[in-house]
Design an enzyme around this catalytic site. Structure first.
Site, mmCIF file in Angstrom:
data_model
loop_
_atom_site.group_PDB
_atom_site.id
_atom_site.type_symbol
_atom_site.label_atom_id
_atom_site.label_comp_id
_atom_site.label_asym_id
_atom_site.label_seq_id
_atom_site.Cartn_x
_atom_site.Cartn_y
_atom_site.Cartn_z
ATOM 1 N N PHE A 108 1.222 -1.261 -0.083
ATOM 2 C CA PHE A 108 -0.427 0.406 -0.279
ATOM 3 C C PHE A 108 1.188 1.466 0.415
ATOM 4 C CE2 PHE A 108 -3.028 -3.291 2.468
ATOM 5 C CZ PHE A 108 -2.820 -3.494 1.466
ATOM 6 N N ALA A 109 1.908 0.920 -0.232
ATOM 7 C CA ALA A 109 3.092 2.211 0.060
ATOM 8 C C ALA A 109 4.038 2.131 -1.272
ATOM 9 C CB ALA A 109 3.886 2.394 1.209
ATOM 10 N N VAL A 110 3.855 3.159 -1.452
ATOM 11 C CA VAL A 110 5.788 3.877 -2.945
ATOM 12 C C VAL A 110 5.887 4.990 -2.011
ATOM 13 C CG1 VAL A 110 5.392 4.746 -4.978
ATOM 14 C CG2 VAL A 110 3.465 3.682 -4.637
ATOM 15 N N LYS A 130 7.273 8.466 2.041
ATOM 16 C CA LYS A 130 7.094 7.096 1.619
ATOM 17 C C LYS A 130 5.279 7.346 1.761
ATOM 18 C CE LYS A 130 5.557 3.542 4.279
ATOM 19 N NZ LYS A 130 6.058 1.905 5.581
ATOM 20 N N ASP A 141 7.249 -7.245 11.183
ATOM 21 C CA ASP A 141 7.907 -7.077 9.969
ATOM 22 C C ASP A 141 9.191 -7.202 9.452
ATOM 23 O OD1 ASP A 141 7.124 -7.383 7.059
ATOM 24 O OD2 ASP A 141 5.733 -5.188 7.126
#
Ligand code: ADP
Ligand code: MG
Length: 352
Positions: A41-43, A59, A153
């Protein structure tokens, strides 16, 4: 007010952050100069602050995901970064912006890329470098755990299943990294070569433990696993230590410990803690390194050492390159009376 068990404190989410979220146009302050990475869900884009010339990693986090408002998750991620603000091992949050679709976190830039690149490269790092990076990772993890935060994570298991199925018909026994890889994509380096210091990033899955009972469920879980997660058992700080074990394994051998020919085989390898320490890849690995990994890759979370206990494992200190700064020493000193027996010798204290 309706208590939503899928978000808020009951799910281990932090609800308040201090950093103001600006709605000013970012483009007048920053110049964007390319993509650094992307997740579900992130670039993340590289950008330069025009006034100072300083480089940041922006981000971009989508506010809506799968048709659901996910602003709370973004606020949580910011709040976790703020909690770890004073820790050199965690990436710093500089500012935040809001656009129509995203909340954008301006993060300290880690120029050396993912530690993962060192796991899969032909040339492995010398053990003395690996122990330095693992010590730093443990410092960061220890700091988070002291604030009752778990990262959850530190490594991601990326299983590209379609690829793996076609692949396994033709190469039934190959351990290919192309179709299944465990990649510590959330531990970055400040410099690639020589390897700089580590920076922990990506607190999207981080959770606060305690108070509200056991944490069993992680939302939007990618395919990453420790045995307790597979078995739907309570999550504790020990889950991060499993990841440290996996990352250490990968750095010293260049291979992934549990990778199977397909998702099922991988999951089975994890839940049975099926690790072969006699394989070729371990032939040049020191006995102390194997001992360190063995103690972390154990099925029962309570049997894994804590981050502070790990810090006094002799492997981390035998090949010390240079005297450690006071901050590292203090973590170590606080961990006296550990599962490792006698604390490791101080490198400076050596007689000869
Ligand atoms: P996601 O939550 O989508 O996984 P991450 O925060 O992990 O997003 O960022 C995705 C990737 O972008 C990282 O794996 C890394 O390659 C790159 N990246 C993230 N933060 C930084 C940073 N501060 N400096 C340099 N690269 C970064
Ligand atoms: Mg990530």
């Amino acid at each position: 007010r309706r208590l939503d068990s899928r978000s808020g404190p009951a799910a281990g989410l932090l609800c308040e952050c201090q950093t103001p979220i600006s709605t000013e146009p970012m483009e007048s302050v920053y110049e964007f100069t390319g993509e650094l990475g992307r997740g579900k869900f992130a670039v993340v884009k590289r950008c330069v602050e025009k006034a100072t010339g300083k480089v940041f990693a922006a981000k971009f986090l989508r506010k809506r995901r799968r048709g659901r408002d996910c602003r709370a998750e973004v606020i949580h991620e910011m709040a976790v970064l703020e909690t770890a603000r004073n820790n050199a091992r965690v990436v710093n949050l500089h500012a935040a912006y809001e656009t129509d679709h995203d909340i954008v976190l301006m993060l300290e830039y880690a120029a050396g890329g993912e530690i993962f690149d060192h796991c899969m490269s032909e040339e492995l790092l010398p053990e003395a470098q690996i122990t330095r990076l693992i010590r730093q990772t443990l410092e960061g993890v220890h700091h988070l755990h002291q604030s009752s935060l778990v990262h959850l994570d530190l490594k991601v298991c990326t299983l590209t299943l379609t690829h793996s199925l076609t692949h396994s018909h033709t190469h039934a026994h190959t351990h290919s990294h192309t179709h299944c890889s465990w990649s510590p994509q959330n531990i970055l380096l400040t410099c690639l070569s020589p390897p700089g210091d580590i920076k922990i990033v990506d607190f999207g899955l981080a959770r606060r433990l305690g108070a509200v009972g056991e944490l069993r469920e992680i939302l939007g879980t990618p395919e990453y696993v420790a045995p307790e997660i597979l078995n739907y058992e309570p999550i504790t700080t020990a889950t991060d230590l499993w990841s440290v074990g996996v990352i250490t394994y990968m750095l010293v051998t260049g291979e992934s410990p549990f990778v199977g020919d397909d998702k099922q085989e991988t999951y089975l390898n994890v839940s049975q803690v099926n690790v072969d320490y006699s394989m070729e890849a371990f032939s040049r690995v020191s006995e102390l390194a194997v001992d360190f990994i063995r103690k972390l890759l154990v099925k029962t979370p309570e049997d894994r050492p804590t981050a502070a206990e790990c810090m006094s494992h002799p492997w981390l200190w035998q090949l010390c390159l240079s005297p450690e700064p006071a901050s590292t020493r203090s973590v170590r000193e606080r961990s006296c009376g550990t599962k490792w027996g006698a604390p490791a010798e101080d490198p400076e204290d050596k007689e000869n």
